[in-house]
Design a protein around this motif. Structure first.
Motif, short mmCIF file in Angstrom:
data_model
loop_
_atom_site.label_atom_id
_atom_site.label_comp_id
_atom_site.label_asym_id
_atom_site.label_seq_id
_atom_site.Cartn_x
_atom_site.Cartn_y
_atom_site.Cartn_z
N LEU A 16 -81.05 -12.18 -25.04
CA LEU A 16 -81.75 -11.05 -24.44
C LEU A 16 -82.77 -11.58 -23.42
N ARG A 17 -83.04 -10.76 -22.39
CA ARG A 17 -84.07 -11.10 -21.43
C ARG A 17 -84.86 -9.83 -21.10
N PRO A 18 -86.18 -9.96 -20.90
CA PRO A 18 -87.00 -8.78 -20.60
C PRO A 18 -86.92 -8.37 -19.13
N VAL A 19 -87.38 -7.16 -18.85
CA VAL A 19 -87.39 -6.64 -17.48
C VAL A 19 -88.15 -7.56 -16.55
N GLY A 20 -89.27 -8.13 -17.03
CA GLY A 20 -90.06 -9.04 -16.20
C GLY A 20 -89.26 -10.26 -15.77
N THR A 27 -87.63 -9.13 -7.22
CA THR A 27 -87.88 -7.72 -6.95
C THR A 27 -89.04 -7.22 -7.80
N PRO A 28 -89.66 -6.10 -7.43
CA PRO A 28 -90.72 -5.52 -8.26
C PRO A 28 -90.14 -5.05 -9.59
N PRO A 29 -90.89 -5.18 -10.69
CA PRO A 29 -90.39 -4.75 -12.01
C PRO A 29 -89.95 -3.28 -12.03
#
Length: 264
Positions: free
Chosen positions: A138-142, A150-152
């Motif tokens: 898994l990886r976070p949006v950040g 890109t911006p979050p």
């Protein structure tokens, strides 16, 4: 002696065979027979996944779309959806695009050719970053925002418009607090896909309740995302939990070069 009205009954056994269903790729065979160039239309198949059927369309060069039937999507509805999104007709086929079946079986679709040309550079960068997340992790949006440059706030919108469900594994993305970011899926679908990849959802939930975002090793002095292959090899006595990358950095730990957590 049979009357004229009874005569058709004698032909019934022979006519019964004419009601058989045509081959799945009948329309494609017809178009090939009349010489219509293959480049002018897409073909699609329906393949099984851990959460149901997946319609996958492709041109001769790349996958052009994929959608789960978990919401009651029918073949006809998928054809209409595909035409609306791409402007191309999709005809039922018996043969999937090369590599699709293997990608679904292994969860590894990084090298599969997927056409993202209808999307802008920001969405393309986000979706390509998602494609880089390894199976079972898994990886976070950040992290997605960092990888895509890109911006979050642009990430979630791009995930919701994912044109190739499952093949572009949006179910491997979480919000930065660890909760799943299933913008592209109906309730329960993301959990089922994660469970099929061997992700321990209960353990992840427990770690998130404790505020654990990264896991370090007191032997290597490296910290990772919780599902990183290296993090899973850290034995309990040597696990060091961290809430933030800054906390890990201040403790003298460096970021894993494999999972590349957001650095201090």
């Amino acid at each position: 002696m049979k009357s004229d009205h009874e005569a058709p009954d004698a032909a019934q056994p022979g006519l019964a065979g004419l009601t058989a269903e045509p081959p799945v790729d009948f329309a494609v065979r017809v178009l090939r027979r009349v010489g219509l160039p293959r480049e002018t239309y897409d073909t699609y198949v329906r393949l099984d996944t851990a959460v149901g059927g997946l319609f996958v369309a492709a041109s001769p060069e790349a996958v052009t779309g994929a959608a789960l039937d978990t919401g009651g999507l029918t073949a006809t509805a998928f054809e209409e959806l595909h035409r609306t999104r791409t402007g191309r007709s999709a005809l039922r086929s018996a043969k999937p695009f090369p590599g699709v079946a293997t990608a679904l079986r292994t969860g590894r679709a990084r090298r599969l050719r997927i056409d993202l040309s209808p999307y802008g550079p920001v969405e393309q960068a986000v979706l390509e970053a998602v494609r880089a997340i390894p199976v079972g992790q898994l990886r976070p949006v950040g992290w997605i925002a960092q990888e895509a440059g890109t911006p979050p706030e642009a990430v979630v919108g791009a995930l919701a418009r994912n044109p190739a469900a499952v093949l572009i594994p949006c179910h491997r993305v979480t919000y930065d607090n660890g909760t799943p970011c299933d913008a592209a899926h109906l309730p329960g679908v993301g959990d089922a896909l994660r469970a099929a990849e061997g992700i321990d959802l209960r353990r992840m939930a427990e770690l998130h309740r404790r505020g654990v975002v990264f896991l370090g090793s007191d032997t290597t002095r490296i910290y990772c995302h919780l599902t990183c292959a290296h993090a899973r090899r850290i034995t309990p006595p040597h696990q060091v939990p961290f809430r933030t990358a800054r906390e890990a950095g201040l403790a003298g730990y460096r970021a894993c070069r494999s999972c590349r957590p957001v650095t201090v």
